[in-house]
Design a protein around this motif. Structure first.
Motif, PDB file in Angstrom:
ATOM      1  N   HIS A  66       0.893  -1.157   0.000  1.00  0.00           N
ATOM      2  CA  HIS A  66       0.000   0.000   0.000  1.00  0.00           C
ATOM      3  C   HIS A  66       0.934   1.210   0.000  1.00  0.00           C
ATOM      4  O   HIS A  66       1.555   1.508   1.022  1.00  0.00           O
ATOM      5  N   PRO A  67       1.085   1.877  -1.150  1.00  0.00           N
ATOM      6  CA  PRO A  67       2.099   2.921  -1.250  1.00  0.00           C
ATOM      7  C   PRO A  67       1.824   4.173  -0.430  1.00  0.00           C
ATOM      8  O   PRO A  67       2.764   4.885  -0.078  1.00  0.00           O
ATOM      9  N   ASP A  68       0.563   4.441  -0.101  1.00  0.00           N
ATOM     10  CA  ASP A  68       0.220   5.697   0.564  1.00  0.00           C
ATOM     11  C   ASP A  68      -0.446   5.532   1.921  1.00  0.00           C
ATOM     12  O   ASP A  68      -0.951   6.507   2.485  1.00  0.00           O
ATOM     13  N   SER A  69      -0.502   4.302   2.448  1.00  0.00           N
ATOM     14  CA  SER A  69      -1.110   4.103   3.767  1.00  0.00           C
ATOM     15  C   SER A  69      -0.393   2.987   4.517  1.00  0.00           C
ATOM     16  O   SER A  69       0.168   2.078   3.916  1.00  0.00           O
ATOM     17  N   ASP A  70      -0.421   3.108   5.828  1.00  0.00           N
ATOM     18  CA  ASP A  70       0.081   2.049   6.707  1.00  0.00           C
ATOM     19  C   ASP A  70      -1.095   1.129   7.003  1.00  0.00           C
ATOM     20  O   ASP A  70      -2.208   1.606   7.265  1.00  0.00           O
ATOM     21  N   ARG A 101       3.663   1.756   4.973  1.00  0.00           N
ATOM     22  CA  ARG A 101       3.442   2.025   3.542  1.00  0.00           C
ATOM     23  C   ARG A 101       4.675   1.639   2.733  1.00  0.00           C
ATOM     24  O   ARG A 101       5.803   1.872   3.146  1.00  0.00           O
ATOM     25  N   GLY A 102       4.403   0.964   1.614  1.00  0.00           N
ATOM     26  CA  GLY A 102       5.469   0.568   0.708  1.00  0.00           C
ATOM     27  C   GLY A 102       6.157  -0.740   1.029  1.00  0.00           C
ATOM     28  O   GLY A 102       6.960  -1.217   0.232  1.00  0.00           O
ATOM     29  N   HIS A 120      -6.399   1.275   8.020  1.00  0.00           N
ATOM     30  CA  HIS A 120      -5.491   1.962   7.101  1.00  0.00           C
ATOM     31  C   HIS A 120      -5.402   3.421   7.520  1.00  0.00           C
ATOM     32  O   HIS A 120      -6.421   4.086   7.701  1.00  0.00           O
ATOM     33  N   CYS A 124      -6.887   6.506   2.566  1.00  0.00           N
ATOM     34  CA  CYS A 124      -6.853   6.828   1.135  1.00  0.00           C
ATOM     35  C   CYS A 124      -7.087   5.646   0.199  1.00  0.00           C
ATOM     36  O   CYS A 124      -7.308   5.861  -0.994  1.00  0.00           O
ATOM     37  N   CYS A 125      -7.068   4.412   0.679  1.00  0.00           N
ATOM     38  CA  CYS A 125      -7.248   3.283  -0.252  1.00  0.00           C
ATOM     39  C   CYS A 125      -8.647   2.676  -0.169  1.00  0.00           C
ATOM     40  O   CYS A 125      -8.891   1.584  -0.667  1.00  0.00           O
ATOM     41  N   GLY A 159      -4.163   2.724  -4.439  1.00  0.00           N
ATOM     42  CA  GLY A 159      -4.268   2.343  -3.032  1.00  0.00           C
ATOM     43  C   GLY A 159      -3.548   1.057  -2.703  1.00  0.00           C
ATOM     44  O   GLY A 159      -3.277   0.767  -1.544  1.00  0.00           O
TER      45      GLY A 159
END
Length: 171
Positions: A66-70, A101-102, A120, A124-125, A159
């Protein structure tokens, strides 16, 4: 700064949310599992989203990020095997898993069934999960697993980045 002198975290007003165990919108996730939405991103000013995931044994996810959320998972019942950073970890009832994230990760349900809270931050996802699921009536079970719909939702909504098949051997 807020009235106490602390840094302001979120300037968007959030209404209180109170939901019981079975309360929240129920959706069948095409990757397997019934999601009961406890807090949607629009209810939290985008700060987070949270759903309960009810899954059957053997359910597994592809390797993904998930590039933009933990992503935080708290296990309420059962056990999952988590693959993260090339290692496997068993997480049972009362256990916690956090995938920053990532960070590539996947999980597999190793007990007959499992329930977990999935959080999350930020929320955002949500569009990915929403588009990769369909509404369920109260008390209804799931449907057919369809990873094609999951992949299509990932492509349309972002997401999540699907990296490959589930990384689990025989367990």
């Amino acid at each position: 700064m807020d009235a106490t002198g602390s840094p302001a975290i979120n300037s968007v007003a959030i209404n209180p949310i109170i939901r019981g165990r079975e309360e929240g919108e129920r959706r069948w996730f095409f990757g397997g599992g019934v999601h009961i939405w406890k807090a949607k991103a629009e209810e939290t000013g985008g700060a987070f989203m949270m759903f309960e995931d009810q899954m059957s044994g053997g359910k597994m996810t592809p390797l993904h990020t998930h590039p933009d959320s933990d992503e935080t998972m708290f296990i309420l019942e059962g056990e999952i095997l988590v693959h993260m950073d090339g290692r496997e970890h068993r997480v049972g009832e009362g256990g916690l898993m956090v995938a920053p994230r990532g960070v590539p990760h996947a999980f597999m349900v190793t007990s007959p069934h499992a329930r977990m809270l999935c959080l999350h931050t930020p929320g955002c996802c949500q569009a990915f999960y929403w588009d990769a699921s369909t509404p369920l009536d109260a008390g209804a079970g799931g449907g057919a697993v369809d990873f094609g719909k999951v992949q299509e939702s990932a492509r349309r909504n972002g997401g999540i980045v699907l990296l490959g098949p589930p990384p689990f051997g025989s367990h």
